[in-house]
Write an enzyme that holds these catalytic residues in place. Structure first.
Site, PDB file in Angstrom:
ATOM      1  N   GLN A  31      -6.293 -20.228  -9.228  1.00 61.98           N
ATOM      2  CA  GLN A  31      -4.891 -20.465  -8.828  1.00 61.98           C
ATOM      3  C   GLN A  31      -4.758 -21.832  -8.144  1.00 61.98           C
ATOM      4  O   GLN A  31      -5.759 -22.426  -7.719  1.00 61.98           O
ATOM      5  CB  GLN A  31      -4.445 -19.384  -7.834  1.00 61.98           C
ATOM      6  CG  GLN A  31      -5.387 -19.188  -6.664  1.00 61.98           C
ATOM      7  CD  GLN A  31      -5.418 -17.763  -6.122  1.00 61.98           C
ATOM      8  OE1 GLN A  31      -4.521 -16.944  -6.375  1.00 61.98           O
ATOM      9  NE2 GLN A  31      -6.479 -17.447  -5.378  1.00 61.98           N
ATOM     10  N   HIS A  62       0.942  -8.052   7.989  1.00 66.31           N
ATOM     11  CA  HIS A  62      -0.427  -7.659   8.320  1.00 66.31           C
ATOM     12  C   HIS A  62      -0.467  -6.460   9.259  1.00 66.31           C
ATOM     13  O   HIS A  62      -1.328  -5.583   9.119  1.00 66.31           O
ATOM     14  CB  HIS A  62      -1.185  -8.860   8.889  1.00 66.31           C
ATOM     15  CG  HIS A  62      -1.470  -9.913   7.864  1.00 66.31           C
ATOM     16  ND1 HIS A  62      -1.102 -11.231   7.990  1.00 66.31           N
ATOM     17  CD2 HIS A  62      -2.041  -9.815   6.637  1.00 66.31           C
ATOM     18  CE1 HIS A  62      -1.455 -11.902   6.926  1.00 66.31           C
ATOM     19  NE2 HIS A  62      -2.016 -11.073   6.073  1.00 66.31           N
ATOM     20  N   GLY A 138     -12.234  -7.930  -7.077  1.00 68.10           N
ATOM     21  CA  GLY A 138     -12.087  -6.594  -6.483  1.00 68.10           C
ATOM     22  C   GLY A 138     -12.161  -5.479  -7.514  1.00 68.10           C
ATOM     23  O   GLY A 138     -12.596  -4.365  -7.221  1.00 68.10           O
ATOM     24  N   ASP A 155      -4.640  -5.710  -0.443  1.00 70.44           N
ATOM     25  CA  ASP A 155      -3.834  -6.806   0.106  1.00 70.44           C
ATOM     26  C   ASP A 155      -3.817  -7.928  -0.936  1.00 70.44           C
ATOM     27  O   ASP A 155      -4.393  -9.005  -0.750  1.00 70.44           O
ATOM     28  CB  ASP A 155      -4.482  -7.263   1.423  1.00 70.44           C
ATOM     29  CG  ASP A 155      -3.773  -8.452   2.038  1.00 70.44           C
ATOM     30  OD1 ASP A 155      -4.330  -9.016   3.014  1.00 70.44           O
ATOM     31  OD2 ASP A 155      -2.704  -8.837   1.535  1.00 70.44           O
ATOM     32  N   PRO A 162      -5.168 -13.182 -11.440  1.00 65.68           N
ATOM     33  CA  PRO A 162      -6.293 -12.342 -11.004  1.00 65.68           C
ATOM     34  C   PRO A 162      -5.840 -11.033 -10.358  1.00 65.68           C
ATOM     35  O   PRO A 162      -6.590 -10.071 -10.301  1.00 65.68           O
ATOM     36  CB  PRO A 162      -7.030 -13.235  -9.998  1.00 65.68           C
ATOM     37  CG  PRO A 162      -6.052 -14.267  -9.558  1.00 65.68           C
ATOM     38  CD  PRO A 162      -5.125 -14.464 -10.711  1.00 65.68           C
TER      39      PRO A 162
HETATM   40  N1  SAM Z   1      -2.245 -11.459   2.992  1.00 69.79           N
HETATM   41  C1  SAM Z   1      -1.228 -12.293   2.426  1.00 69.79           C
HETATM   42  C2  SAM Z   1       0.078 -11.894   2.993  1.00 69.79           C
HETATM   43  O1  SAM Z   1       0.288 -12.067   4.181  1.00 69.79           O
HETATM   44  O2  SAM Z   1       0.897 -11.409   2.213  1.00 69.79           O
HETATM   45  C3  SAM Z   1      -1.084 -12.255   0.924  1.00 69.79           C
HETATM   46  C4  SAM Z   1      -2.064 -11.623   0.176  1.00 69.79           C
HETATM   47  S1  SAM Z   1      -3.568 -12.429   0.020  1.00 69.79           S
HETATM   48  C5  SAM Z   1      -3.341 -14.128   0.191  1.00 69.79           C
HETATM   49  C6  SAM Z   1      -3.798 -12.182  -1.705  1.00 69.79           C
HETATM   50  C7  SAM Z   1      -5.218 -12.507  -2.100  1.00 69.79           C
HETATM   51  O3  SAM Z   1      -5.640 -11.675  -3.172  1.00 69.79           O
HETATM   52  C8  SAM Z   1      -5.401 -13.940  -2.581  1.00 69.79           C
HETATM   53  O4  SAM Z   1      -6.217 -14.632  -1.665  1.00 69.79           O
HETATM   54  C9  SAM Z   1      -6.055 -13.799  -3.971  1.00 69.79           C
HETATM   55  O5  SAM Z   1      -7.037 -14.790  -4.209  1.00 69.79           O
HETATM   56  C10 SAM Z   1      -6.653 -12.410  -3.866  1.00 69.79           C
HETATM   57  N2  SAM Z   1      -6.894 -11.761  -5.150  1.00 69.79           N
HETATM   58  C11 SAM Z   1      -6.094 -11.741  -6.243  1.00 69.79           C
HETATM   59  N3  SAM Z   1      -6.671 -11.031  -7.239  1.00 69.79           N
HETATM   60  C12 SAM Z   1      -7.866 -10.576  -6.750  1.00 69.79           C
HETATM   61  C13 SAM Z   1      -8.918  -9.782  -7.294  1.00 69.79           C
HETATM   62  N4  SAM Z   1      -8.858  -9.319  -8.561  1.00 69.79           N
HETATM   63  N5  SAM Z   1      -9.985  -9.505  -6.505  1.00 69.79           N
HETATM   64  C14 SAM Z   1     -10.050  -9.979  -5.230  1.00 69.79           C
HETATM   65  N6  SAM Z   1      -9.094 -10.751  -4.653  1.00 69.79           N
HETATM   66  C15 SAM Z   1      -8.008 -11.038  -5.421  1.00 69.79           C
END
Ligand code: SAM
Length: 285
Positions: A31, A62, A138, A155, A162
């Site tokens: 990304q 959070h 994940g 989350d 992804p």
């Molecule tokens: N916590 C944040 C909030 O305050 O809303 C938003 C969510 S967090 C940034 C989302 C994360 O999920 C991203 O860092 C992304 O890289 C991760 N992510 C996306 N697909 C994923 C997968 N298949 N496995 C693990 N992490 C993943």
């Protein structure tokens, strides 16, 4: 000259924030990542041009994604967080004295790196001895995990790129298999105002896997339509999100929370009619 960042939520709506600086911009194999400085919301994390968090309002998301499941569970000790590389959910989970171990599974190492650098107040918990960080997908982690968790928190970003595979039935099946019998899963479930076409099918899939799944809400100014939802799912040992709600445990949480409290916990599951109608039977408390 003024600089404004705009996130389009639909073809005809969006949010716009005045920006005074772009602190970082880069691309990983997953990304685009950017960090903006805004006068109104502080620093802003963007993934693929979408607001993931801002310093000013991240506490809402959070606190609600962490404390609702943990205070619904009788004695949460082992937690798995999928996504959440910014560390905000980890920070909140660590506030619970009963927590013994957290596995954090974030696919993109640069998210962790840049949140450590630009969002220290959010990522502060990532270095806790209770936390093990796994930089991997994940979907694969859950498929192969042997452990059994009390709570799993999804989350994730949106169901694109992804994050897409974190919204499918087989993933939910695999999560259920690594939960203890009184285990709980919570997943962010998008905006009821703008994502009805995602939410209905998502809760139908959840209902196929979990005996109990209930939506709850929070208001997050910088998220699409300012109204965000979460799916609270139980493997059956805990029958409602209110079963174990314990004011004494809430009062043990330090430092004091800015959004969550037991009254908000209860009321967040009370859904307006238009949202109840978009959910399959049984998905609203
Ligand atoms: N916590 C944040 C909030 O305050 O809303 C938003 C969510 S967090 C940034 C989302 C994360 O999920 C991203 O860092 C992304 O890289 C991760 N992510 C996306 N697909 C994923 C997968 N298949 N496995 C693990 N992490 C993943």
């Amino acid at each position: 000259m003024e600089l404004w960042y705009t996130e389009k939520h639909t073809e005809n709506t969006g949010i716009t924030l005045k920006v005074v600086d772009c602190l970082f911009g880069g691309r990983t194999k997953y990304q685009d990542i950017a960090v903006l400085q805004s006068p109104e919301y502080g620093r802003v994390l963007l993934l693929d041009g979408l607001v993931m968090l801002t310093e000013r309002d991240e506490f809402v998301y959070h606190e609600m994604i962490a404390h609702v499941p943990l205070l619904s569970h009788p004695n949460p000790r082992k937690v798995l967080i999928i996504g959440g590389g910014d560390g905000g959910t980890v920070r909140e989970v660590l506030k619970h004295p009963s927590i013994e171990h957290i596995d954090l599974v974030e696919i993109d190492e640069m998210v962790i790196e840049k949140c450590r650098e630009y969002f220290p107040s959010v990522s502060q918990g990532l270095d806790s001895p209770k936390v093990t960080i796994h930089v991997t997908d994940g979907i694969e982690f859950v498929r192969n995990a042997q452990a059994d968790y009390d709570v799993v928190i999804i989350d994730s970003s949106d169901p694109i790129g992804p994050g897409e595979g974190l919204f499918v039935e087989s993933f939910y099946q695999n999560v259920s298999q690594i939960l203890k019998t009184n285990g709980l899963m919570v997943a962010q479930s998008e905006s009821p105002f703008l994502h009805e076409q995602i939410i209905g099918p998502m809760y139908q899939r959840l209902n196929k896997v979990f005996p109990v799944s209930n939506m709850y809400l929070a208001f997050i100014p910088t998220y699409p339509a300012g109204c965000w939802s979460f799916a609270w799912c139980s493997k059956g040992g805990v029958t409602t999100p209110l079963d174990h709600l314990d004011t004494r445990r809430y009062e043990e949480l330090q430092p004091v929370l800015k959004y969550y409290n037991p009254q908000v916990h209860r009321s967040s599951f009370n859904l307006p009619n238009f949202i109840r109608e978009m959910l399959p039977h049984g998905s609203s408390l």
